[in-house]
Design a protein around this motif. Sequence first.
Motif, mmCIF file in Angstrom:
data_model
loop_
_atom_site.group_PDB
_atom_site.id
_atom_site.type_symbol
_atom_site.label_atom_id
_atom_site.label_comp_id
_atom_site.label_asym_id
_atom_site.label_seq_id
_atom_site.Cartn_x
_atom_site.Cartn_y
_atom_site.Cartn_z
ATOM 1 N N SER A 45 0.653 -12.228 10.963
ATOM 2 C CA SER A 45 -0.034 -12.064 9.678
ATOM 3 C C SER A 45 0.534 -13.019 8.632
ATOM 4 O O SER A 45 1.577 -13.634 8.834
ATOM 5 C CB SER A 45 0.119 -10.624 9.172
ATOM 6 O OG SER A 45 1.450 -10.396 8.716
ATOM 7 N N ILE A 46 -0.166 -13.133 7.497
ATOM 8 C CA ILE A 46 0.360 -13.895 6.366
ATOM 9 C C ILE A 46 0.504 -13.002 5.134
ATOM 10 O O ILE A 46 0.882 -13.455 4.058
ATOM 11 C CB ILE A 46 -0.520 -15.116 6.032
ATOM 12 C CG1 ILE A 46 -1.982 -14.705 5.847
ATOM 13 C CG2 ILE A 46 -0.393 -16.181 7.095
ATOM 14 C CD1 ILE A 46 -2.881 -15.858 5.453
ATOM 15 N N GLY A 47 0.200 -11.721 5.319
ATOM 16 C CA GLY A 47 0.374 -10.736 4.262
ATOM 17 C C GLY A 47 0.347 -9.352 4.864
ATOM 18 O O GLY A 47 -0.308 -9.125 5.878
ATOM 19 N N CYS A 48 1.078 -8.415 4.282
ATOM 20 C CA CYS A 48 1.064 -7.044 4.797
ATOM 21 C C CYS A 48 1.500 -6.078 3.704
ATOM 22 O O CYS A 48 2.166 -6.466 2.747
ATOM 23 C CB CYS A 48 1.959 -6.897 6.022
ATOM 24 S SG CYS A 48 3.728 -7.142 5.688
ATOM 25 N N TYR A 49 1.089 -4.824 3.872
ATOM 26 C CA TYR A 49 1.488 -3.766 2.949
ATOM 27 C C TYR A 49 2.395 -2.805 3.694
ATOM 28 O O TYR A 49 2.027 -2.273 4.740
ATOM 29 C CB TYR A 49 0.256 -3.037 2.408
ATOM 30 C CG TYR A 49 0.582 -1.736 1.701
ATOM 31 C CD1 TYR A 49 1.442 -1.717 0.612
ATOM 32 C CD2 TYR A 49 0.042 -0.531 2.135
ATOM 33 C CE1 TYR A 49 1.761 -0.527 -0.035
ATOM 34 C CE2 TYR A 49 0.342 0.662 1.498
ATOM 35 C CZ TYR A 49 1.198 0.657 0.417
ATOM 36 O OH TYR A 49 1.510 1.834 -0.213
ATOM 37 N N LEU A 50 3.593 -2.572 3.177
ATOM 38 C CA LEU A 50 4.549 -1.659 3.784
ATOM 39 C C LEU A 50 4.463 -0.314 3.071
ATOM 40 O O LEU A 50 4.857 -0.186 1.908
ATOM 41 C CB LEU A 50 5.968 -2.223 3.678
ATOM 42 C CG LEU A 50 6.177 -3.631 4.255
ATOM 43 C CD1 LEU A 50 7.626 -4.066 4.083
ATOM 44 C CD2 LEU A 50 5.763 -3.687 5.722
ATOM 45 N N HIS A 66 -6.908 -8.036 -0.311
ATOM 46 C CA HIS A 66 -6.896 -7.315 0.966
ATOM 47 C C HIS A 66 -5.752 -6.304 1.003
ATOM 48 O O HIS A 66 -5.960 -5.117 1.293
ATOM 49 C CB HIS A 66 -6.761 -8.329 2.108
ATOM 50 C CG HIS A 66 -6.835 -7.739 3.469
ATOM 51 N ND1 HIS A 66 -7.874 -8.016 4.345
ATOM 52 C CD2 HIS A 66 -6.002 -6.899 4.150
ATOM 53 C CE1 HIS A 66 -7.673 -7.355 5.472
ATOM 54 N NE2 HIS A 66 -6.537 -6.681 5.389
ATOM 55 N N GLU A 67 -4.547 -6.773 0.697
ATOM 56 C CA GLU A 67 -3.382 -5.893 0.790
ATOM 57 C C GLU A 67 -3.357 -4.849 -0.328
ATOM 58 O O GLU A 67 -2.913 -3.721 -0.111
ATOM 59 C CB GLU A 67 -2.093 -6.722 0.782
ATOM 60 C CG GLU A 67 -1.978 -7.737 1.922
ATOM 61 C CD GLU A 67 -2.169 -7.120 3.308
ATOM 62 O OE1 GLU A 67 -1.900 -5.923 3.475
ATOM 63 O OE2 GLU A 67 -2.596 -7.856 4.212
ATOM 64 N N ILE A 68 -3.845 -5.204 -1.509
ATOM 65 C CA ILE A 68 -3.923 -4.222 -2.593
ATOM 66 C C ILE A 68 -4.884 -3.100 -2.229
ATOM 67 O O ILE A 68 -4.664 -1.940 -2.594
ATOM 68 C CB ILE A 68 -4.335 -4.908 -3.913
ATOM 69 C CG1 ILE A 68 -3.142 -5.688 -4.482
ATOM 70 C CG2 ILE A 68 -4.832 -3.883 -4.937
ATOM 71 C CD1 ILE A 68 -3.432 -6.466 -5.735
ATOM 72 N N THR A 69 -5.928 -3.426 -1.478
ATOM 73 C CA THR A 69 -6.852 -2.376 -1.021
ATOM 74 C C THR A 69 -6.127 -1.382 -0.127
ATOM 75 O O THR A 69 -6.317 -0.163 -0.265
ATOM 76 C CB THR A 69 -8.047 -2.999 -0.266
ATOM 77 O OG1 THR A 69 -8.764 -3.863 -1.156
ATOM 78 C CG2 THR A 69 -8.983 -1.919 0.253
ATOM 79 N N HIS A 70 -5.281 -1.871 0.776
ATOM 80 C CA HIS A 70 -4.487 -0.961 1.614
ATOM 81 C C HIS A 70 -3.608 -0.060 0.741
ATOM 82 O O HIS A 70 -3.489 1.144 0.984
ATOM 83 C CB HIS A 70 -3.594 -1.755 2.574
ATOM 84 C CG HIS A 70 -4.329 -2.360 3.728
ATOM 85 N ND1 HIS A 70 -5.050 -1.605 4.633
ATOM 86 C CD2 HIS A 70 -4.439 -3.646 4.146
ATOM 87 C CE1 HIS A 70 -5.581 -2.401 5.555
ATOM 88 N NE2 HIS A 70 -5.234 -3.649 5.272
ATOM 89 N N LEU A 71 -2.999 -0.646 -0.276
ATOM 90 C CA LEU A 71 -2.124 0.112 -1.174
ATOM 91 C C LEU A 71 -2.897 1.217 -1.894
ATOM 92 O O LEU A 71 -2.464 2.370 -1.934
ATOM 93 C CB LEU A 71 -1.481 -0.848 -2.179
ATOM 94 C CG LEU A 71 -0.463 -0.300 -3.180
ATOM 95 C CD1 LEU A 71 0.499 -1.412 -3.600
ATOM 96 C CD2 LEU A 71 -1.139 0.273 -4.423
#
Length: 201
Positions: free
Chosen positions: A38-43, A65-70
């Motif tokens: 990946s090039i970005g991820c949400y922990l 994309h990652e803010i949506t996961h958050l």
Amino acid sequence: YENCLTEFDCLPNPLKRRSVIVYKNAEDYFNAGGVKGSIGCYLTESNVILINARGPYLLEGILPHEITHLVITELCQDTFIPYGIQEGLAMLAERAPDRYRYGTIKDSYNDHRGRGGTIFDVEDLIIATIYPFKLSNVEDKAAFYRQATSLVEYLTTKLGSKRSVVDFEREMVNAETDKERLGILKKYGFKNGFNDLKGGW
């Protein structure tokens, strides 16, 4: 973040701190816990977004994309929303050109079937906890994202909003029996259950 909250019709959690950490290269990103491939991820555990600065379209694609996961995690709290729905919602949040995604939303699952690839059924995307980055075949991973995005696009149109998609999904995940799930599907307009959902999609 505020735009995403508006799209999901929810308020921020004032007790949670959120951080975005941008790393100058892939080595630093992966050493910090970035997901392989990946090039970005949400922990979720630390409520932190990690980003590799060398990736394309960071502001138009990766960050939304990652803010949506958050936001989905904050909205659903203790209910885990399967990746089939999470990734579809996150892909729809991207504003990057389609060529930088896993294929366009219009790429149907029939296109992948024609190449002999795996087809993920509606039940797989809505209920199962398939983790796309553990799919060994690159084509299957691409198909997962295309199909997830296509399904969520359909559900958003059918149910009226992204928030409604999340509410529907949360109810489906928390249902304990097929009878309960059928009742939820009927409540949201799918009178014949998954058959109607699949047919409409």
